[in-house]
Design a protein around this motif. Structure first.
Motif, mmCIF file in Angstrom:
data_model
loop_
_atom_site.group_PDB
_atom_site.id
_atom_site.type_symbol
_atom_site.label_atom_id
_atom_site.label_comp_id
_atom_site.label_asym_id
_atom_site.label_seq_id
_atom_site.Cartn_x
_atom_site.Cartn_y
_atom_site.Cartn_z
ATOM 1 N N SER A 311 0.854 -1.189 0.000
ATOM 2 C CA SER A 311 0.000 0.000 0.000
ATOM 3 C C SER A 311 0.886 1.233 0.000
ATOM 4 O O SER A 311 1.991 1.218 0.567
ATOM 5 C CB SER A 311 -0.931 0.014 1.209
ATOM 6 O OG SER A 311 -0.191 0.147 2.413
ATOM 7 N N SER A 315 -3.394 3.685 0.186
ATOM 8 C CA SER A 315 -4.148 3.089 -0.913
ATOM 9 C C SER A 315 -3.420 1.854 -1.441
ATOM 10 O O SER A 315 -2.180 1.802 -1.403
ATOM 11 C CB SER A 315 -4.325 4.099 -2.057
ATOM 12 O OG SER A 315 -5.033 5.239 -1.613
ATOM 13 N N TYR A 317 -1.403 -0.596 -3.649
ATOM 14 C CA TYR A 317 -0.346 -0.265 -4.615
ATOM 15 C C TYR A 317 0.156 -1.564 -5.229
ATOM 16 O O TYR A 317 0.730 -2.408 -4.539
ATOM 17 C CB TYR A 317 0.785 0.479 -3.901
ATOM 18 C CG TYR A 317 2.016 0.757 -4.737
ATOM 19 C CD1 TYR A 317 1.952 1.554 -5.882
ATOM 20 C CD2 TYR A 317 3.259 0.244 -4.373
ATOM 21 C CE1 TYR A 317 3.086 1.814 -6.645
ATOM 22 C CE2 TYR A 317 4.408 0.511 -5.114
ATOM 23 C CZ TYR A 317 4.308 1.294 -6.254
ATOM 24 O OH TYR A 317 5.429 1.556 -7.010
#
Length: 500
Positions: A311, A315, A317
């Motif tokens: 992440s 968010s 990744y």
């Protein structure tokens, strides 16, 4: 037989600029002479003249009492000169064995190529520096460190009387570097001349019988070991502009994680767990083959992940390609800037603005005036020294090329900056400026990951260091635990087993 090199009255100019002016330099067999100087000091020009690669405008070089034909590298080889270049003049499509024996014939098969004899001889050459490299593998598939070892073994295989080592350890970890230094000392003990060019001053102090320093093309110092302290060498190289790499604590770290990695696996690495917080500088250490570069490439999407999750700034990744990483706010300064980080024939302007073109463009059209203004601003902020921004970046010194890459990513304000050997092949002054840039990145809240074979670099810059072995995290050291002995012990406890 003891070798002997004497250079007298050497002068070299390019246009109106004098790049070399050396009255007399004597190199005696049985000694290792370190040749130091900042980028642009004249080291490369002097070496090229001594090896016949460049013709001097004035002066003479004698090797073993024989006058070297000016600008004749074949004659230099006949006189016993061999060079280990940091540019790796190898043939990528050929195997390591074929490169090691290029121009020579192994075995007794007449005009036919004897593969078995070639591979057997290649393994013997690599064994001389304790390098375990698959001799059948094409050079294009070798890591930078492995290519460096092939180049060193190839030079030693010629049994030279004069060996020039140009940044021979810049791509190597501490254990491999020590092997190369030991080979250099062994050659000197046999009466050979060894010229050692390097930027790691601890290695210079360890290996050199003399330290010759150039500045602005002139010899400004010829120091015996007892006078070659770090400060003395830096002062001689930089003159009035000497800048010591100031020790101190890195910028404070934020609480929130920028990068979180859980059970990440990719070819040759994993599972790996990592967390890098806002403003944190995380070091990645390990021997050659430990997986340092592979981890960086996996984080950038250049090496596909096969398991695990990541992440970025909270968010998910999961980059499939470096372009995905750039779009998500990740930048990479690669280990091999010439082949992986720069368009050498393109302008300084293009190389700096490349990652920021969407910002500079308006409605899909690039605005040349805006691009030039942007490039000038970035260039000045990172101190890229060039005659004009239209100058091909390949004509700049290594330090200026590296600063340009830093400027490219600095302008994009990435969330995460990945650095793979960020100061490889740059001089002391440029290294200090690059360290300042890295700390500036972190102070602005970026997360930074540095994979480096230079333990002093990791101790100087990082908050924490993870040590890789066999593609996995073998140890994690906090800053309060740092010492060169602790890091070397951690990196040598478990041998690595994959490509770097």
């Amino acid at each position: 037989m003891t070798a002997h090199v004497v250079a007298t009255g050497l002068r070299k100019r390019y246009g109106t600029v004098e790049v070399l002016n050396v009255d007399r330099l004597e190199l005696r067999g049985g000694e290792v002479v370190a040749l130091l100087g900042e980028n642009g000091a004249g080291k490369s020009t002097l070496v090229k003249v001594l090896t016949g690669a460049t013709a001097a405008d004035e002066g003479e070089v004698t090797i073993g009492g024989a006058a070297l034909r000016n600008g004749d590298p074949a004659h230099a080889q006949e006189l016993g000169v061999a060079t280990v270049s940091q540019e790796f003049p190898l043939v990528p499509e050929l195997s390591a064995a074929e490169n090691l024996l290029l121009g020579r014939r192994a075995g007794t098969s007449g005009v036919l190529f004897d593969r078995r004899a070639t591979e057997r001889t290649a393994r013997e050459m690599l064994a001389r520096i304790d390098a375990d490299i698959p001799v059948r593998r094409p050079v294009a598939r070798l890591s930078v460190a492995q290519r460096q070892l092939v180049e060193i073994a190839k030079a030693l295989g010629r049994d030279p009387s004069v060996l020039v080592l140009d940044e021979p350890t810049s791509a190597l970890g501490p254990v491999e570097s020590r092997r190369v230094l030991r080979c250099a000392r062994d050659l000197a003990a046999q009466g050979k001349v060894v010229i050692f060019i390097g930027h790691r001053l601890d290695e210079v102090r360890e290996i050199a019988d003399r330290v010759v320093i150039l500045r602005n093309g002139r010899m400004v110092a010829d120091l015996p070991p007892e006078r070659a302290s770090t400060q003395a060498m830096i002062s001689a190289m930089a003159g009035d502009e000497a800048e010591v790499l100031v020790e101190g604590d890195p910028p404070p770290v934020g609480d929130e994680p920028v990068l979180t990695v859980r059970a990440l696996e990719a070819a040759g690495i994993g599972p790996v767990d990592l967390e890098v917080r806002r403003g944190e500088i995380l070091g990645v250490a390990g021997l050659m083959g430990s997986g340092r570069s592979r981890l960086v490439h996996a984080l950038m999407g250049a090496l596909p992940a096969t398991a695990g999750s990541m992440s970025l700034a909270g968010s998910p990744y999961a980059p499939k390609h470096p372009a995905d990483a750039v779009h998500a706010g990740v930048g990479l300064i690669p280990e091999d800037r010439k082949h992986q980080g720069l368009l050498l024939d393109a302008s300084v302007r293009w190389n700096i603005s490349l990652a920021s073109l969407p910002r500079i463009a308006k409605r899909g059209y690039l605005r040349p005036r805006a691009e030039k203004a942007f490039t000038d601003e970035v260039r000045q902020s990172v101190k890229v020294r060039c005659a004009t921004q239209e100058q091909p970046i390949g004509t700049l010194s290594g330090g200026n090329q590296q600063r340009a890459i830093f400027g490219r990513w600095f302008a994009t304000r990435p969330k995460l900056l990945l650095l793979d050997e960020p100061t490889r092949g740059v001089d002391v002054g440029a290294k200090a400026e690059i360290y300042h840039l890295i700390e500036t990145f972190a102070a602005q809240g970026m997360a930074v990951v540095i994979a480096s074979s230079e333990l002093e670099e990791l101790m100087r810059l990082t908050h924490r260091t993870v040590v890789l072995a066999g593609g996995r995290v073998a140890a994690t050291l906090e800053r309060r635990e740092y010492s060169k002995n602790a890091l070397m012990t951690a990196t040598n406890d478990i041998p690595g087993g994959v490509s770097a």
